[in-house]
Write a protein that holds these residues in place. Structure first.
Motif, PDB file in Angstrom:
ATOM      1  N   ARG A 134      -9.728   8.876  -4.020  1.00 21.29           N
ATOM      2  CA  ARG A 134     -10.554   8.129  -4.977  1.00 21.29           C
ATOM      3  C   ARG A 134     -10.286   6.623  -4.894  1.00 21.29           C
ATOM      4  O   ARG A 134      -9.136   6.197  -4.781  1.00 21.29           O
ATOM      5  N   PHE A 135     -11.385   5.851  -4.967  1.00 22.83           N
ATOM      6  CA  PHE A 135     -11.234   4.402  -5.065  1.00 22.83           C
ATOM      7  C   PHE A 135     -10.436   4.083  -6.324  1.00 22.83           C
ATOM      8  O   PHE A 135     -10.582   4.733  -7.352  1.00 22.83           O
ATOM      9  N   GLY A 136      -9.594   3.073  -6.232  1.00 16.89           N
ATOM     10  CA  GLY A 136      -8.822   2.662  -7.389  1.00 16.89           C
ATOM     11  C   GLY A 136      -7.446   3.282  -7.433  1.00 16.89           C
ATOM     12  O   GLY A 136      -6.532   2.709  -8.036  1.00 16.89           O
ATOM     13  N   THR A 137      -7.278   4.456  -6.833  1.00 14.34           N
ATOM     14  CA  THR A 137      -5.956   5.107  -6.832  1.00 14.34           C
ATOM     15  C   THR A 137      -5.418   5.349  -5.430  1.00 14.34           C
ATOM     16  O   THR A 137      -4.214   5.525  -5.270  1.00 14.34           O
ATOM     17  N   ARG A 138      -6.282   5.361  -4.411  1.00 17.88           N
ATOM     18  CA  ARG A 138      -5.810   5.753  -3.076  1.00 17.88           C
ATOM     19  C   ARG A 138      -4.794   4.771  -2.498  1.00 17.88           C
ATOM     20  O   ARG A 138      -3.935   5.156  -1.716  1.00 17.88           O
ATOM     21  N   MET A 139      -4.877   3.494  -2.863  1.00 22.26           N
ATOM     22  CA  MET A 139      -3.949   2.504  -2.331  1.00 22.26           C
ATOM     23  C   MET A 139      -2.659   2.407  -3.156  1.00 22.26           C
ATOM     24  O   MET A 139      -1.612   2.031  -2.623  1.00 22.26           O
ATOM     25  N   MET A 179       2.293  11.382  -7.295  1.00 16.64           N
ATOM     26  CA  MET A 179       1.501  10.143  -7.314  1.00 16.64           C
ATOM     27  C   MET A 179       0.058  10.365  -6.893  1.00 16.64           C
ATOM     28  O   MET A 179      -0.754   9.445  -6.949  1.00 16.64           O
ATOM     29  N   ARG A 180      -0.270  11.599  -6.463  1.00 13.65           N
ATOM     30  CA  ARG A 180      -1.610  11.899  -5.955  1.00 13.65           C
ATOM     31  C   ARG A 180      -2.280  13.023  -6.739  1.00 13.65           C
ATOM     32  O   ARG A 180      -3.054  13.795  -6.184  1.00 13.65           O
ATOM     33  N   GLY A 181      -1.969  13.104  -8.025  1.00  9.87           N
ATOM     34  CA  GLY A 181      -2.631  14.099  -8.861  1.00  9.87           C
ATOM     35  C   GLY A 181      -2.323  15.527  -8.461  1.00  9.87           C
ATOM     36  O   GLY A 181      -3.179  16.415  -8.612  1.00  9.87           O
ATOM     37  N   VAL A 208       0.855  -1.178   0.000  1.00 12.45           N
ATOM     38  CA  VAL A 208       0.000   0.000   0.000  1.00 12.45           C
ATOM     39  C   VAL A 208       0.891   1.227   0.000  1.00 12.45           C
ATOM     40  O   VAL A 208       1.845   1.314   0.770  1.00 12.45           O
ATOM     41  N   LEU A 209       0.588   2.163  -0.865  1.00 12.31           N
ATOM     42  CA  LEU A 209       1.329   3.412  -0.924  1.00 12.31           C
ATOM     43  C   LEU A 209       0.939   4.296   0.267  1.00 12.31           C
ATOM     44  O   LEU A 209      -0.193   4.220   0.765  1.00 12.31           O
ATOM     45  N   LEU A 210       1.867   5.122   0.728  1.00 15.20           N
ATOM     46  CA  LEU A 210       1.591   6.038   1.827  1.00 15.20           C
ATOM     47  C   LEU A 210       0.344   6.868   1.539  1.00 15.20           C
ATOM     48  O   LEU A 210       0.195   7.450   0.472  1.00 15.20           O
ATOM     49  N   ARG A 211      -0.562   6.914   2.537  1.00 12.55           N
ATOM     50  CA  ARG A 211      -1.793   7.697   2.433  1.00 12.55           C
ATOM     51  C   ARG A 211      -1.756   8.804   3.478  1.00 12.55           C
ATOM     52  O   ARG A 211      -1.367   8.568   4.621  1.00 12.55           O
TER      53      ARG A 211
END
Length: 375
Positions: free
Chosen positions: A321-326, A312-314, A278-281
């Motif tokens: 957003r689902f699909g990109t948050r992880m 990486m976060r636009g 999982v990418l840092l959130r």
């Protein structure tokens, strides 16, 4: 300087002072719902950020409040989360992981997602009782429950309160499937329950590993098990017949991402069969907690780290957003995904088999009439 919450007075450490040994956050970052916020202003003599300021304050102790939950099973329909039901025995987490996505949840309690999250904890002492009640409802449809997803079910206070153990006993009795994500070796205490459940395809575990560097781990996750201890936990679970995987979480650009392949290799050798990352959130107040930590520990690369995160976060600190948050998006996120996929294939990782919900037996609730006649 001190602040006040509905749970009583709290001492506020001003940002910029210094890292606090054994704690991930360095200050009481204000919650997004607070009406009054305290800020420190230097008087020109440098007193606000004096090096010995922390020595004037008593050590930060962990305060645990026992609470009675009204309900215990949480449900979600998020398409990028691999479970639909969860039970959280505790609120807050003494592991103190500075990157924890659950930190902002403390704002709902009028407490700081910073230091309060790891020092003001709540134990749901009636969790097993509520779990039994909810599983016994006539319309309940069994599906895997993830035990301790918002905060670690096996954090240090579990040794004393044993709320997770009590919930696991209920699930074992009912033959209900359960999964775990933990970074604690304490889970091996419950092998007497986990091993028989594994034999019936009722349990799986993912051990979270962020880095193999003990020094970095002590800064990122100060009260969690050391990296080598987590690898030993994977081995112990595997040897006991418990299906176990590794979760590389979070992957942090220019801080921990270089350890990705090494973690996957070490975990596979220890017995992990499945792997994920999982990418840092950085939702809500976590942005402030994280930026403060970066400035304290890696000031020379803080700007570069945040630049990569935004790439990486636009262009933002976080994209929910689902699909990109992880996983994130963009060239750097694609590179991490490709690196993970290559090692996953090379080491022959595979998904853990789905757990069996067909063995479920609804718990029998205490009957006053039966008790009256000794039934």
């Amino acid at each position: 300087m001190a602040g006040e919450s509905k749970f009583g007075a709290r001492r506020v450490r001003m940002p910029g002072a210094s890292a606090i040994k054994g704690r991930g956050a360095a200050s009481h970052v204000s919650g997004r719902f607070e009406k009054t916020v305290s800020r420190g202003e230097d008087d020109g003599w440098g007193s606000l950020y004096a090096q010995d300021e922390t020595d004037l304050l008593p050590p930060l102790a962990t305060l645990v409040t026992e609470e009675r939950a009204r309900s215990i099973i949480s449900r979600n329909d998020s398409p990028d989360i691999g479970f639909s039901q969860s039970v959280n025995p505790y609120r807050g987490c003494e592991h103190g992981c500075v990157y924890c996505f659950a930190r902002p949840s403390h704002a709902y309690l009028d407490l700081s997602p910073g230091l309060d999250f790891e020092t003001r904890l709540f134990a749901k002492t009636n969790a097993a009782e509520r779990l039994r009640h909810e599983l016994a409802k006539p319309g309940y449809v069994p599906s895997t429950i993830t035990l301790g997803i918002n905060t670690d079910a096996y954090q240090p206070i579990e040794r004393r309160y044993r709320v997770t153990r009590e919930c696991l006993e209920v699930l074992a009795e009912c033959r209900h499937p359960v999964s775990f994500v933990t970074k604690s070796a304490l889970i091996t205490r419950d092998l007497d329950l986990l091993a028989p459940m594994a034999a019936q395809n009722l349990v799986s575990v993912h051990v979270s590993v962020t880095t193999l560097d003990n020094g970095l781990s002590s800064k990122l996750e100060p009260r969690a098990a050391a990296p080598h201890t987590r690898l030993k936990t994977i081995r112990t679970l595997h040897e006991a017949g418990v299906p176990v995987g590794v979760l590389v979480a979070p992957v942090i650009p220019m801080i921990s991402d270089r350890h990705l392949e090494h973690i996957l290799e070490a975990a596979r050798e220890a017995g992990a069969r499945d792997a994920g990352y999982v990418l840092l959130r950085l939702p809500h107040e976590l942005k402030e907690v994280w930026r403060e930590w970066l400035q304290l520990h890696f000031p020379e690369r803080a700007a570069h780290v945040m630049s990569l995160i935004r790439q990486m976060r636009g262009g933002k600190d976080y994209d929910s957003r689902f699909g990109t948050r992880m996983r994130g998006e963009g060239p750097f996120a694609d590179l991490i995904a490709a690196r993970f996929a290559r090692v996953y294939r090379k080491l022959a990782y595979a998904r853990l088999p789905p757990l069996d919900a067909g063995r479920f037996i609804a718990p029998r609730m205490p009957s006053p009439q039966a008790d009256l006649f000794g039934g």
